[in-house]
Design an enzyme around this catalytic site. Structure first.
Site, PDB file in Angstrom:
ATOM      1  N   GLU A  87     -28.283 -21.863  39.278  1.00  0.00           N
ATOM      2  CA  GLU A  87     -27.131 -21.074  38.850  1.00  0.00           C
ATOM      3  C   GLU A  87     -27.165 -20.882  37.331  1.00  0.00           C
ATOM      4  O   GLU A  87     -27.375 -21.830  36.587  1.00  0.00           O
ATOM      5  CB  GLU A  87     -25.827 -21.770  39.248  1.00  0.00           C
ATOM      6  CG  GLU A  87     -25.650 -21.961  40.736  1.00  0.00           C
ATOM      7  CD  GLU A  87     -25.506 -20.648  41.490  1.00  0.00           C
ATOM      8  OE1 GLU A  87     -25.205 -19.613  40.848  1.00  0.00           O
ATOM      9  OE2 GLU A  87     -25.680 -20.661  42.726  1.00  0.00           O
ATOM     10  N   ARG A  97     -11.494 -20.667  49.647  1.00  0.00           N
ATOM     11  CA  ARG A  97     -11.303 -19.924  50.899  1.00  0.00           C
ATOM     12  C   ARG A  97     -10.973 -20.867  52.042  1.00  0.00           C
ATOM     13  O   ARG A  97     -10.277 -20.491  52.990  1.00  0.00           O
ATOM     14  CB  ARG A  97     -12.565 -19.111  51.201  1.00  0.00           C
ATOM     15  CG  ARG A  97     -12.502 -18.280  52.479  1.00  0.00           C
ATOM     16  CD  ARG A  97     -13.744 -17.422  52.640  1.00  0.00           C
ATOM     17  NE  ARG A  97     -14.967 -18.215  52.658  1.00  0.00           N
ATOM     18  CZ  ARG A  97     -15.453 -18.819  53.733  1.00  0.00           C
ATOM     19  NH1 ARG A  97     -14.814 -18.758  54.891  1.00  0.00           N
ATOM     20  NH2 ARG A  97     -16.583 -19.510  53.681  1.00  0.00           N
ATOM     21  N   CYS A 150     -18.679 -26.590  44.499  1.00  0.00           N
ATOM     22  CA  CYS A 150     -19.949 -26.476  43.772  1.00  0.00           C
ATOM     23  C   CYS A 150     -19.732 -25.887  42.379  1.00  0.00           C
ATOM     24  O   CYS A 150     -20.222 -26.414  41.377  1.00  0.00           O
ATOM     25  CB  CYS A 150     -20.937 -25.606  44.555  1.00  0.00           C
ATOM     26  SG  CYS A 150     -21.652 -26.416  45.997  1.00  0.00           S
ATOM     27  N   HIS A 173     -28.223 -24.410  43.765  1.00  0.00           N
ATOM     28  CA  HIS A 173     -27.891 -24.383  45.183  1.00  0.00           C
ATOM     29  C   HIS A 173     -29.163 -24.481  46.023  1.00  0.00           C
ATOM     30  O   HIS A 173     -30.215 -23.964  45.629  1.00  0.00           O
ATOM     31  CB  HIS A 173     -27.154 -23.090  45.536  1.00  0.00           C
ATOM     32  CG  HIS A 173     -25.671 -23.210  45.427  1.00  0.00           C
ATOM     33  ND1 HIS A 173     -24.936 -22.489  44.506  1.00  0.00           N
ATOM     34  CD2 HIS A 173     -24.779 -23.967  46.124  1.00  0.00           C
ATOM     35  CE1 HIS A 173     -23.655 -22.792  44.651  1.00  0.00           C
ATOM     36  NE2 HIS A 173     -23.529 -23.689  45.620  1.00  0.00           N
TER      37      HIS A 173
END
Length: 221
Positions: A87, A97, A150, A173
């Protein structure tokens, strides 16, 4: 010559899943002899973090204080991605979510009210991708770590880097392993052996690369 100490973090299993490959890779790295890392002068420490907005940060900071690393590489699962994805940036936002393992589901909440809008990785993300693809492992640079736990941890790693001169760090990831997807599923996977090999190479690349590669790593969407 002093060894480079690298703290690698992963996550516990999330929700009803039996395992989390990010945590499994960490357990392997610290429990199985790693001659390639030793030869590169790397000393690995590891911790498996809770999938929790409230608890992951304190656990991360406790590990950094306990191990005094030179480099922090945090790992997490990105189900559906086809390769290992370093990332490039983490944003100052918790927007869940789904609930975390503690049942918390923050919406539009700042991680740090006094922090910057985003923090960039100080790992050589493009060099890591180049090293992985050169040996046949799928990898690409990612420009979003999402807004779940994360990203929360990725942002906190960036804060630790800001507060500790000389510390470098970032987040990567990993895709799902075959045991996490139904038989016949089209969801891409990598085996745990491939992930261990890839993260080991990423660690060595991060330690040995002072300046990131000047190669394409952007995205148009």
């Amino acid at each position: 010559m002093k060894n480079t100490r690298v703290l690698v973090t992963g996550f516990e299993a999330f929700a009803v899943a039996a395992s989390n490959p990010s945590g499994e890779v960490v357990r392997r790295l610290v429990s199985v002899p790693q001659p390639e890392l030793a030869e590169a002068g790397v000393e690995v420490r590891g911790v498996v973090l809770p999938v929790s907005y409230r608890a992951s940060g304190p656990a991360l900071m406790e590990a950094i204080a306990a191990h005094a690393p030179d480099v922090v590489i945090a790992l997490g699962l990105a189900d559906g991605r086809s390769g290992i994805t370093p990332e490039r940036v983490a944003i100052n936002l918790d927007d869940a979510r789904i609930p975390d393992n503690d049942g918390d589901q923050p919406i539009d909440a700042a991680i740090d009210d006094n922090g910057p809008a985003a923090r960039f990785s100080t790992l050589p993300v493009k060099a890591i991708v180049a090293a992985l693809t050169e040996v046949g492992l799928p990898a690409s640079v990612s420009l979003t770590a999402g807004s779940f736990v994360c990203n929360h941890v990725a942002y906190l790693v960036g804060g630790a880097v800001e507060r500790n001169p000389g510390l470098r760090g970032g987040f990567m990831h990993v895709p799902a392993t075959p045991d996490l997807v139904p038989p016949g599923s089209s969801v891409p996977t990598m085996t745990i052996d491939e992930l261990e090999r890839g993260i080991r190479l990423a660690i060595i690349t991060a330690v040995q690369t002072a300046t990131d590669a000047k190669v394409t790593g952007g995205s148009i969407h």
